[in-house]
Enzyme design. Structure first.
Site, PDB file in Angstrom:
ATOM      1  N   LYS A 240       0.821  -1.220   0.000  1.00 38.13           N
ATOM      2  CA  LYS A 240       0.000   0.000   0.000  1.00 38.13           C
ATOM      3  C   LYS A 240       0.851   1.264   0.000  1.00 38.13           C
ATOM      4  O   LYS A 240       0.432   2.297  -0.511  1.00 38.13           O
ATOM      5  CB  LYS A 240      -0.884   0.013   1.247  1.00 38.13           C
ATOM      6  CG  LYS A 240      -2.178  -0.732   1.044  1.00 38.13           C
ATOM      7  CD  LYS A 240      -3.090  -0.485   2.235  1.00 38.13           C
ATOM      8  CE  LYS A 240      -4.280  -1.443   2.189  1.00 38.13           C
ATOM      9  NZ  LYS A 240      -4.815  -1.711   3.510  1.00 38.13           N
ATOM     10  N   ARG A 241       2.006   1.148   0.625  1.00 35.15           N
ATOM     11  CA  ARG A 241       2.940   2.271   0.671  1.00 35.15           C
ATOM     12  C   ARG A 241       3.249   2.797  -0.735  1.00 35.15           C
ATOM     13  O   ARG A 241       3.528   3.967  -0.925  1.00 35.15           O
ATOM     14  CB  ARG A 241       4.210   1.685   1.296  1.00 35.15           C
ATOM     15  CG  ARG A 241       5.200   2.571   1.873  1.00 35.15           C
ATOM     16  CD  ARG A 241       6.023   1.746   2.879  1.00 35.15           C
ATOM     17  NE  ARG A 241       6.680   0.581   2.278  1.00 35.15           N
ATOM     18  CZ  ARG A 241       7.726   0.638   1.481  1.00 35.15           C
ATOM     19  NH1 ARG A 241       8.225   1.798   1.136  1.00 35.15           N
ATOM     20  NH2 ARG A 241       8.285  -0.468   1.014  1.00 35.15           N
TER      21      ARG A 241
END
Ligand code: GLU
Length: 467
Positions: A240-241
């Site tokens: 997700k980063r």
């Protein structure tokens, strides 16, 4: 149908990740290429972490991508009695045994091993116990071979060998009687007659243990193909980063399923230098042996390029259906205004995503209430007023209705007054759309209609006159 049977086996602890979707795609393509069977199995034995929402999200993602399965979805949680039966079979055959070691005792041994610089490994202390009381808490461990090696020919990575002395006696049933993950996978793959296991290479280390279980149970060992991970630009595993990783998020951002599939198939697989593959071509050309050994980096620009390609080449009627949710999300009703298909035709060439297309479609349905002041400021007030008046006059007195005829009218306006096209086109584009990012003038006028065009230019003239 051929004998080939493959499966996608997600754990329902989140959404469908693009990496999972690629694994599903490779399985699906191999099945379709070989006339085999593609099975969907939900690995929900981790009751604490598995949720119904996650199952639904995975199914939704699979359906949106069009990766239809031939059998399933099967849920591991429905098969506990089956797994227990096979645990018992191994115990009866002396191939598994009860282990009474407590967690603390095992922790202490592990810590000691690490402190002494040894690899922590179960020491086999319960392997040959004579007394095996029923009423004492215990797990069941697989009696793994202690000598020799376990080896397999991975279809992607080549031969991989593990010395057996590095592998513990795996726990196959917990103290509470539930079977463990690696055991369930083997029983399922064997009883579902899976011939080829395609999965992420984070499972390579599970494979020798699973092979030992197949052999102990007398099951044929399937072929394995471990697909390298997808990484972010910084070479860390995609998370997700790095941005969106869920398939449904890509749908909501306005990607077409065929673009995402095309993008994912090329992440790791290649066929010469080709970049664009229709579904039929993918199915026809897919070969698991052509999946590369190294990890691939997710590249949004390339995905955007492919998406733009598919948007450009889609039929506008189909795009209209896909675009509607994006318009609804903008509170936009297309009932009063130009035909949506006509609007889409003017935007297809220049939209990378449906979100972008929806933004660009807005002005057709909502006359601008503000104008790009900086763009307007590039023109003299006198020129703007003269241009607007001349264009309104020209349009009102003509019956031109196609793009070529409208473009010709604009050329006439220019030549009659000695203006350059940029001096006329850009102000009119601002008047009609509020800004400068809009399709060609002729396309806009035809799509909006002459009456609405004249009305909007009139409003812009009033705005400029009042400045
Ligand atoms: N359930 C596992 C996962 O989601 C896949 C196991 C397998 O494919 O063997 O990572």
């Amino acid at each position: 149908m051929s004998e080939l049977r493959v499966r996608f086996a997600p754990s329902p602890t989140g959404y469908l990740h693009v990496g999972g979707a690629r694994t599903a795609l490779f399985n699906w393509l191999l099945a379709r290429n070989k006339g085999g069977t593609f099975i969907l199995r939900i690995e929900d034995t981790d009751v604490e972490r598995s949720t119904r929402e996650s199952v639904d999200a995975i199914l939704e993602g699979m359906k949106w991508l069009g990766l239809e399965w031939d059998e399933g979805p099967f849920y591991q949680s429905d098969y506990f009695p089956l797994y227990k039966g096979y645990v018992q079979k191994l115990v009866t055959a002396g191939k598994a045994y009860r282990c009474y070691c407590g967690a603390e005792e095992l922790d202490a041994k592990r810590n000691l091993a690490m402190a002494e610089g040894r690899k922590p490994k179960y020491d086999g202390c319960c392997r040959d116990l004579v007394a095996q009381p029923d009423d004492q808490p215990h797990v069941i461990r697989f009696r793994a071979p202690q000598n020799g090696a376990t080896s397999f020919d991975d279809l992607i990575k080549g031969t991989i060998t593990f010395p057996n002395e590095e592998l513990d006696d795996l726990i196959i049933q917990r103290t509470d009687g539930t079977p463990t993950y690696n055991f369930c996978v083997v029983i399922d793959d064997a009883t579902m007659s899976i011939t080829t296991v395609i999965r992420g290479d984070d499972h390579v280390n599970n494979t020798p243990r699973q092979i030992q279980l197949y052999e102990a149970l007398g099951f044929p060992v399937p072929q394995f193909a471990h697909v390298p991970m997808i990484l972010g630009a910084d070479k860390a595993r995609l998370s997700k980063r790095h941005g969106a990783t869920s398939v449904i998020a890509y749908r909501d951002m306005g990607y077409l399923p065929e673009a995402l599939l095309n993008y994912l198939v090329r992440l790791g697989w290649s066929n010469g230098d080709d970049e664009i593959f229709s579904l039929e071509e993918m199915i026809q050309k897919f070969d698991i042996n052509n999946v590369g050994r190294s990890a691939s980096v997710f590249n949004t620009e390339k995905l955007n390029w492919l998406n733009a390609h598919y948007i450009k080449n889609s039929d506008p009627e189909g795009l209209a259906d896909l675009l509607k949710p994006h318009l609804i999300a903008r509170d936009l009703s297309t009932h009063n205004g130009p035909d949506l298909v006509a609007v889409i035709k003017t935007l297809q060439e220049r939209s990378q995503t449906l979100e972008e297309m929806a933004d660009r479609a807005l002005f057709y349905y909502k006359a601008p209430t503000v104008y790009d002041e900086a763009a307007l400021a590039k023109f003299d007030k006198e020129l703007l007023l003269a241009v607007f008046a001349a264009v309104m006059e020209k349009l009102s007195s003509s019956s031109a209705s196609d793009v070529a005829a409208i473009d010709a009218l604009f050329k006439e306006v220019c030549s009659e007054a000695g203006w350059k096209m940029g001096q006329v086109g850009q102000p009119v584009r601002i008047a009609l759309s509020g800004g400068t990012q809009a399709p060609g003038i002729g396309e806009i006028v035809v799509t909006l209609g002459v009456a609405e065009t004249v009305r909007r230019i009139g409003a812009a003239r009033d705005f400029v006159a009042g400045r």
